[in-house]
Design a protein around this motif. Structure first.
Motif, PDB file in Angstrom:
ATOM      1  N   ILE A  30       0.850  -1.203   0.000  1.00 38.09           N
ATOM      2  CA  ILE A  30       0.000   0.000   0.000  1.00 38.09           C
ATOM      3  C   ILE A  30       0.883   1.249   0.000  1.00 38.09           C
ATOM      4  N   CYS A  31       2.022   1.172   0.701  1.00 38.22           N
ATOM      5  CA  CYS A  31       2.971   2.298   0.669  1.00 38.22           C
ATOM      6  C   CYS A  31       3.538   2.496  -0.730  1.00 38.22           C
ATOM      7  N   TYR A  32       3.709   1.385  -1.489  1.00 39.99           N
ATOM      8  CA  TYR A  32       4.091   1.515  -2.898  1.00 39.99           C
ATOM      9  C   TYR A  32       3.086   2.415  -3.626  1.00 39.99           C
ATOM     10  N   GLU A  33       1.820   2.170  -3.361  1.00 44.37           N
ATOM     11  CA  GLU A  33       0.760   2.939  -4.028  1.00 44.37           C
ATOM     12  C   GLU A  33       0.847   4.413  -3.629  1.00 44.37           C
ATOM     13  N   TRP A  34       1.156   4.668  -2.372  1.00 41.42           N
ATOM     14  CA  TRP A  34       1.325   6.050  -1.907  1.00 41.42           C
ATOM     15  C   TRP A  34       2.477   6.727  -2.637  1.00 41.42           C
ATOM     16  N   SER A  35       3.600   6.037  -2.756  1.00 41.04           N
ATOM     17  CA  SER A  35       4.749   6.590  -3.475  1.00 41.04           C
ATOM     18  C   SER A  35       4.423   6.816  -4.947  1.00 41.04           C
ATOM     19  N   ALA A  36       3.710   5.861  -5.550  1.00 37.84           N
ATOM     20  CA  ALA A  36       3.351   5.991  -6.964  1.00 37.84           C
ATOM     21  C   ALA A  36       2.446   7.187  -7.194  1.00 37.84           C
ATOM     22  N   ALA A  37       1.521   7.428  -6.260  1.00 38.77           N
ATOM     23  CA  ALA A  37       0.636   8.591  -6.399  1.00 38.77           C
ATOM     24  C   ALA A  37       1.433   9.893  -6.309  1.00 38.77           C
ATOM     25  N   ARG A  38       2.423   9.944  -5.419  1.00 41.75           N
ATOM     26  CA  ARG A  38       3.272  11.139  -5.319  1.00 41.75           C
ATOM     27  C   ARG A  38       4.104  11.316  -6.581  1.00 41.75           C
ATOM     28  N   PHE A  79       5.848   2.936 -12.175  1.00 44.59           N
ATOM     29  CA  PHE A  79       6.664   3.277 -11.014  1.00 44.59           C
ATOM     30  C   PHE A  79       6.728   2.100 -10.034  1.00 44.59           C
ATOM     31  N   VAL A  80       5.590   1.487  -9.753  1.00 43.88           N
ATOM     32  CA  VAL A  80       5.562   0.356  -8.826  1.00 43.88           C
ATOM     33  C   VAL A  80       6.421  -0.787  -9.348  1.00 43.88           C
ATOM     34  N   THR A  81       6.293  -1.089 -10.646  1.00 47.79           N
ATOM     35  CA  THR A  81       7.037  -2.212 -11.218  1.00 47.79           C
ATOM     36  C   THR A  81       8.534  -1.941 -11.261  1.00 47.79           C
ATOM     37  N   LEU A  82       8.909  -0.754 -11.759  1.00 50.75           N
ATOM     38  CA  LEU A  82      10.323  -0.450 -11.915  1.00 50.75           C
ATOM     39  C   LEU A  82      11.024  -0.220 -10.579  1.00 50.75           C
ATOM     40  N   SER A  83      10.322   0.364  -9.613  1.00 50.88           N
ATOM     41  CA  SER A  83      10.954   0.574  -8.308  1.00 50.88           C
ATOM     42  C   SER A  83      11.312  -0.765  -7.668  1.00 50.88           C
ATOM     43  N   LEU A  84      10.440  -1.753  -7.842  1.00 48.40           N
ATOM     44  CA  LEU A  84      10.735  -3.089  -7.338  1.00 48.40           C
ATOM     45  C   LEU A  84      11.858  -3.739  -8.136  1.00 48.40           C
ATOM     46  N   GLY A  85      11.799  -3.608  -9.470  1.00 50.45           N
ATOM     47  CA  GLY A  85      12.800  -4.226 -10.324  1.00 50.45           C
ATOM     48  C   GLY A  85      14.187  -3.639 -10.158  1.00 50.45           C
ATOM     49  N   PHE A  86      14.281  -2.328  -9.892  1.00 52.97           N
ATOM     50  CA  PHE A  86      15.583  -1.689  -9.733  1.00 52.97           C
ATOM     51  C   PHE A  86      16.154  -1.877  -8.332  1.00 52.97           C
ATOM     52  N   LEU A 114      11.931  11.167 -13.180  1.00 52.60           N
ATOM     53  CA  LEU A 114      12.301  10.223 -12.131  1.00 52.60           C
ATOM     54  C   LEU A 114      12.004  10.834 -10.765  1.00 52.60           C
ATOM     55  N   PRO A 115      11.851  10.002  -9.730  1.00 56.07           N
ATOM     56  CA  PRO A 115      11.608  10.545  -8.386  1.00 56.07           C
ATOM     57  C   PRO A 115      12.840  11.297  -7.881  1.00 56.07           C
ATOM     58  N   ASN A 116      12.589  12.320  -7.073  1.00 58.09           N
ATOM     59  CA  ASN A 116      13.713  13.035  -6.485  1.00 58.09           C
ATOM     60  C   ASN A 116      14.367  12.190  -5.396  1.00 58.09           C
ATOM     61  N   LEU A 117      15.440  12.732  -4.798  1.00 57.50           N
ATOM     62  CA  LEU A 117      16.215  11.954  -3.834  1.00 57.50           C
ATOM     63  C   LEU A 117      15.375  11.535  -2.637  1.00 57.50           C
ATOM     64  N   TRP A 140      12.704   7.075   0.289  1.00 53.63           N
ATOM     65  CA  TRP A 140      11.509   6.484   0.897  1.00 53.63           C
ATOM     66  C   TRP A 140      11.148   5.171   0.201  1.00 53.63           C
ATOM     67  N   GLN A 141      11.211   5.180  -1.132  1.00 56.39           N
ATOM     68  CA  GLN A 141      10.832   3.977  -1.864  1.00 56.39           C
ATOM     69  C   GLN A 141      11.838   2.847  -1.632  1.00 56.39           C
ATOM     70  N   PHE A 142      13.125   3.178  -1.508  1.00 55.76           N
ATOM     71  CA  PHE A 142      14.127   2.154  -1.203  1.00 55.76           C
ATOM     72  C   PHE A 142      13.841   1.516   0.151  1.00 55.76           C
ATOM     73  N   LEU A 143      13.493   2.351   1.140  1.00 59.27           N
ATOM     74  CA  LEU A 143      13.169   1.827   2.468  1.00 59.27           C
ATOM     75  C   LEU A 143      11.913   0.958   2.421  1.00 59.27           C
ATOM     76  N   ILE A 144      10.902   1.391   1.675  1.00 59.68           N
ATOM     77  CA  ILE A 144       9.664   0.619   1.551  1.00 59.68           C
ATOM     78  C   ILE A 144       9.933  -0.740   0.899  1.00 59.68           C
ATOM     79  N   THR A 145      10.726  -0.742  -0.181  1.00 56.83           N
ATOM     80  CA  THR A 145      11.042  -1.992  -0.868  1.00 56.83           C
ATOM     81  C   THR A 145      11.854  -2.923   0.022  1.00 56.83           C
ATOM     82  N   LEU A 146      12.780  -2.345   0.790  1.00 59.69           N
ATOM     83  CA  LEU A 146      13.580  -3.152   1.716  1.00 59.69           C
ATOM     84  C   LEU A 146      12.693  -3.838   2.752  1.00 59.69           C
TER      85      LEU A 146
END
Length: 867
Positions: free
Chosen positions: A79-87, A143-150, A221-224, A229-235
């Protein structure tokens, strides 16, 4: 000047790629699937059913509870992925909407695979009503797919470097190899970060994103901050998802090493293109840990992991989606016959799942087999086992019919589910399975409105890919049978012993019966008479189409009278689609003509026809109001341009805003111009032909096709002809497209001589507008301006930005802006027109094929600077 398309773009190579890509992906997926089955068999051949039972009994309640809590935590991260994707997409959604969207999209994406497509379809249905566009949803899904893949490869590399020794043992690699691979991955990420840092731009589409210059393209691309945040969520997601399986293990290896192997198995499952990575994920986990943990315990852990993480979340996700569809149905009952939403797709997936359950339940002993054998005859139990498996196969196939909204598939499925629930009780008191089947049947009855098509089951356009999936399910069924009963003495006679009171021959007979039934249906599908692709319409069909056109509000349907396009009528013959073929593109011109209530069903029929012949469905120049119908059959839309419409109720030649047109009308009459109307079949075609031939000669062109009429007696005799006379001779003419509904009128052929008074064309347009205004029409269409209304804004689709560039700078080939300025003198409103086509590279190839259809081939593409 001829445009050689092959020099501009290697479109034939793209066409070959789009033609064979599905076959290559299918072969690759099947190869990986069967290799995974073989690997799993070799790893598990030493264990038996008793080992599995002991492993199941050894699991504690606390173990299951911790795994379930980890699954809940993982879905919170999703669900946090979805929040990041919306941002990232720059859209605002309510927290409750993000929770529902994240849960449903993730649950369905995890189960089906191809999360960018399956999850994206769910997001489209849930978010469109909140004002999001297709571009917004596409950004979120990507965004959701690539953030996970990267992120996953980076996490795996870090874990490998932290636990080098354990990684070496698990992957059977040397220390140097582990360091080399992990170090190369880290170096690649460092180089990528440096490259992005040096190519950053100052522009910020929104506060959470930034533009980066990648060669010629500006990439968003997302800013730093958002990236961290997305790296922490994926972790956290990787840790929690891996913990589900980790808690189920009796012996716990190094957690960091386990997470690394888990990530590698996830990536391999995604790359295999197999739904859910079934078989591939298990093979990697078994290969890495079976010697350390034990094959039986690890197999049970993997099975329960699938249930907790994949199967159970599908239930609330499906319920949430169906509740959403129920709300839409209750709030908008007036469109229930056409607004199907995602309910049909959800129910199709559910019925497919029910079919798999009924197939595999043949190897399950039941609630109390001894009690059942005491009261129910053995023959009845054997028949129930065999019938349940056959019903399971039929449910797999009927799921495709439900996906196609077929009422006949709905009726047969409901009946089979009720019968299947009875057989579930008879063969072993499978009351849980019976309850699930009854629940699915009740849901189907509830959403009866989603299955509106009245066609027969034989129109279902199965594909080799779908049959391959069904045979893969059957192969897994046989694999499970042979694995569970590998210690039972085997004989070929077991397949035919219908009287034995043993579950082994029952399961084998069920597998054999399922294989025979599925093979017979596939052979029937292969050798059935194919529907004709292209048939030139005869006089009777043209007469029928003409009556439909006159009774409709769509004057553009008059182009069917050219006779150069095939006609697809609906079953009641109240509407039709006109279409032609170029290469692998089957191009339908405009929306279906005729009865509006039959439009959705006819669009599906056209899609079925294309699928049956493995062709690309294309709808050219469709209106915005009908886009949901095309999205419903899995097509995406590309804007082509805008149509210029004159609202005849608002057009007032005497008003101040039209003083230039008023001057044109009065000046033309003073100069001797007159507008004459010839009823159908009365025009002087010999004189008109001289005008037409002169116009074609001056333009160095030939007659266009498909979306334009041609000069022929059979065609023009169907329409009123408007001609401009000057000095007692015809100098210009048009044929008029109109219907008996007096709603909208349009023009088709427009031919003029070269040496005519300057204001002749404006005079003609004003005269036609006044003529239809006097007859009580509501609109007059001046036709479409190609590429008009396209934007070069950041984030717009590439093909739209390219179209905007051509519109502005393409005067060398066609005077787009001049045509727009000419029509703006009369038009009171502009409406967009679209092309609906499959995603990927198909829009580009389809656009080229359609252009070739209109021009009559590459030699018909000419330079033209005049409107």
């Amino acid at each position: 000047m001829k445009i050689l398309a092959r020099r501009v773009l290697p479109w034939q190579l793209i066409e070959y790629f789009t033609r064979y890509r599905q076959l290559l992906v299918l072969i690759f997926g099947l190869l990986i699937f069967f290799i995974a089955l073989i690997v799993c068999w070799n790893l598990l051949k030493e264990i038996n059913l008793n080992d599995l039972k002991r492993s199941i009994h050894s699991l504690s309640v606390h173990t299951i509870l911790f795994s379930c809590l980890s699954a809940i935590g993982s879905y919170v991260m999703l669900i946090c992925y979805e929040w990041s994707a919306a941002r990232y997409a720059g859209v605002k959604l309510k927290p409750s909407t993000i929770v529902v969207g994240g849960t449903c999209a993730s649950a369905i994406g995890n189960a089906i695979g191809l999360s960018a497509l399956s999850g994206g379809a769910v997001r489209c249905r849930l978010y469109f009503k909140y004002g999001l566009t297709t571009i917004d949803v596409a950004r979120m899904s990507i965004f959701v797919t690539l953030s996970l893949g990267f992120t996953l490869p980076l996490l795996a590399a870090i874990a490998a470097l932290i636990q080098t020794k354990n990684t070496m043992l698990a992957l059977h690699l040397s220390v140097q190899s582990v360091w080399l691979i992990a170090g190369s991955v880290l170096c690649l990420y460092i180089v990528l970060l440096i490259f992005l840092y040096r190519n950053r731009r100052n522009e910020r589409p929104n506060k959470d994103t930034r533009l980066f210059q990648i060669i010629r393209w500006a990439i968003r691309l997302p800013n730093l901050r958002l990236a961290c945040w997305q790296f922490l969520i994926t972790l956290l997601d990787a840790i929690l998802a891996g913990s589900i399986l980790y808690f189920l293990l009796p012996n716990h290896p190094s957690f960091i090493t386990f997470i690394m192997i888990y990530i590698l198995a996830l990536v391999a499952g995604v790359l295999s293109h197999i739904p859910g990575g079934v078989g591939v994920f298990e093979a990697i986990i078994l290969a890495a840990f079976s010697s350390e943990i034990g094959a039986a315990s690890l197999t049970v852990a993997l099975l329960i992991y699938r249930i907790i993480y994949i199967l159970i979340p599908l239930i609330p996700a499906g319920i949430l989606l169906l509740i959403n569809e129920g709300k839409n149905y209750l709030t908008t009952p007036q469109v229930k016959e056409t607004e199907t939403g995602i309910a049909a797709s959800v129910m199709a997936v559910t019925v497919f799942f029910a079919g798999v359950v009924m197939m595999f339940s043949s190897v399950v002993p039941g609630f109390n087999p001894h009690l059942v054998n005491s009261f129910i005859p053995n023959k009845v139990i054997n028949i129930a086992h065999l019938s349940s498996s056959l019903i399971g196969v039929l449910c797999l196939l009927l799921a495709m019919g439900l996906r196609r909204r077929l009422f006949s598939a709905w009726g047969v499925t409901v009946l089979l589910l009720f019968i299947g629930s009875i057989f579930s009780i008879l063969r072993g008191l499978h009351w849980i399975e019976a309850g699930i089947l009854l629940s699915i049947a009740i849901l189907l009855i509830k959403f009866r409105h989603a299955f509106y098509r009245k066609n027969h089951l034989r129109v279902i356009p199965f594909s080799f890919k779908f049959f391959a999936i069904c045979f893969c399910m059957l192969a897994m069924f046989v694999w499970v049978i042979l694995f569970i009963y590998q210690d039972v003495p085997y004989s070929h006679s077991l397949w035919w012993q219908f009287e034995l009171d043993s579950r082994v021959p029952r399961a084998l007979r069920a597998a054999l019966g399922s294989f025979i039934l599925l093979s017979c249906i596939m052979l029937f599908w292969l050798f059935r008479p194919a529907l004709p692709i292209l048939t030139k319409p005869n006089k009777q069909q043209l007469a029928k189409a003409y009556q439909i056109i006159l009774a409709s509000k769509q004057p553009e349907g008059g182009l069917a009278m050219c006779g150069d396009k095939s006609l697809l009528f609906n079953e009641s013959e109240t509407s039709f689609i006109m279409y032609a073929r170029r290469g692998r593109s089957m191009v339908a011109l405009y929306d279906p003509i005729g009865d509006i209530s039959e439009r959705a069903d006819l669009i599906w029929e056209f899609r079925d026809l294309c699928d049956q012949h493995r062709l690309r469905p294309v709808f050219y120049q469709v209106k915005a109001a009908n886009l949901p119908f095309y999205m419903d059959i899995g097509l995406r839309t590309v804007k082509l341009g805008e149509e210029a419409l004159v609202n005849l109720k608002k057009f007032d030649l005497n008003s101040k805003g039209y003083k230039d047109l008023r001057y044109t009308w009065n000046r033309g009459q003073r100069d001797g111009l007159s507008l004459v109307f010839y009823p159908p079949g009365t025009a002087p075609l010999d004189e008109l032909k001289l005008v037409s031939d002169t116009w074609l000669k001056n333009k160095h062109s030939k007659e266009k096709q498909f979306s334009l009429g041609s000069f022929s007696k059979d065609y023009l005799d169907n329409f009123t002809i408007a001609a401009i006379k000057y000095e007692n001779r015809i100098i210009a003419f048009v044929n008029l497209l109109e219907t008996q509904q007096c709603y909208c009128a349009s023009i088709d052929l427009m031919r003029v001589l070269q040496d005519i008074p300057k204001l002749t064309m404006e005079f003609l347009m004003v005269g036609l507008i006044l003529h239809y205004q006097e007859k009580g029409f509501k609109y007059f269409s001046l036709g479409m301006v190609p590429l008009a209304g396209m934007q070069r804004r950041r984030g717009a689709p590439l093909i739209q930005r390219l179209g905007a560039l051509v519109f502005r700078r393409g005067g060398r080939f066609y005077n787009f802006q001049g045509l727009r300025r000419f029509k703006e003198k009369f038009a009171t409103q502009w409406e967009p027109r679209y092309m609906a086509v499959p995603a990927g590279l198909d829009p580009l190839v389809a656009l080229i094929d359609t252009t070739m259809l209109i021009s009559g081939g590459i030699t018909g593409l000419k330079k033209s600077k005049n409107p």
